[in-house]
Design an enzyme around this catalytic site. Sequence first.
Site, short mmCIF file in Angstrom:
data_model
loop_
_atom_site.label_atom_id
_atom_site.label_comp_id
_atom_site.label_asym_id
_atom_site.label_seq_id
_atom_site.Cartn_x
_atom_site.Cartn_y
_atom_site.Cartn_z
CE LYS A 152 -1.89 2.43 3.44
NZ LYS A 152 -2.59 2.63 4.58
CG ASP A 170 -7.24 3.87 2.38
OD1 ASP A 170 -8.40 3.50 2.06
OD2 ASP A 170 -7.45 5.31 2.87
#
Length: 245
Positions: A152, A170
């Site tokens: 991420k 997220d």
Amino acid sequence: MAKKTRAGRTKAFKKISALKRAPAKKTGQSKPWTPAEVHEAFSRFRKENPDPKGELEHINPYTLLVAVALSAQATDVGVNKATRNLFPVADTPQKMVALGEERLREHIKTIGLYRNKAKNVIALSEQLIANHNGQVPRAREELEALPGVGRKTANVVLNIAFGEPTIAVDTHLFRVGNRTGLAPGKTPLEVELGLLEIVPDEFMRHAHHWLILHGRYTCVARRPLCERCIINDLCRWPEKIVYLT
Ligand code: SF4
């Protein structure tokens, strides 16, 4: 449960008389979005916000990398508060290493998991100096090899610092991908790969921001604001509030 949720809605919502909860369906049954629907949704996001920006404050790719590493299980607002004092004194790996772990901890002690994060930031700064001439690498594998940097974080840095068409999933984006039926998946990676498959090229650069902002401010976790959602008619969530007019 549904009654309680509706009763808790805002005054503005109550004034909208032509709203009703959509008939419940079992989850997992929603029809996949058509390419035309996906295009329509992102056209609306673009029209509403042509140049979306991330909310983590930074001044160069290095401070972006640090800010994202600090943001795990913390809010952007909380990270910004800490980094406003940190980045003026440590905006390069060399300055961060010179600052040292102890003083870094002092700067970021209001952020969750700060001890571990301080350790990682110093370690990743040392690696940037040793292996990358003090620069943030533009390659995913090299980013993910840095301490405390996962997929991420790498996606955010590649997208914001280098303009790569990546999608960082997220908690907000994971919820939006699943709830809307746009890119359902059991893991963030599944949602990411689903989105990469369906988002048209022309929207890829900003897709990540549009979806995160949508999840953060409209399709929020507990009580999504369906009554002001610009993709309400396209969303597949069985429990969404729909317009009947
Ligand atoms: S209609 Fe509601 S559930 Fe669907 S995307 Fe919009 S805010 Fe989220």
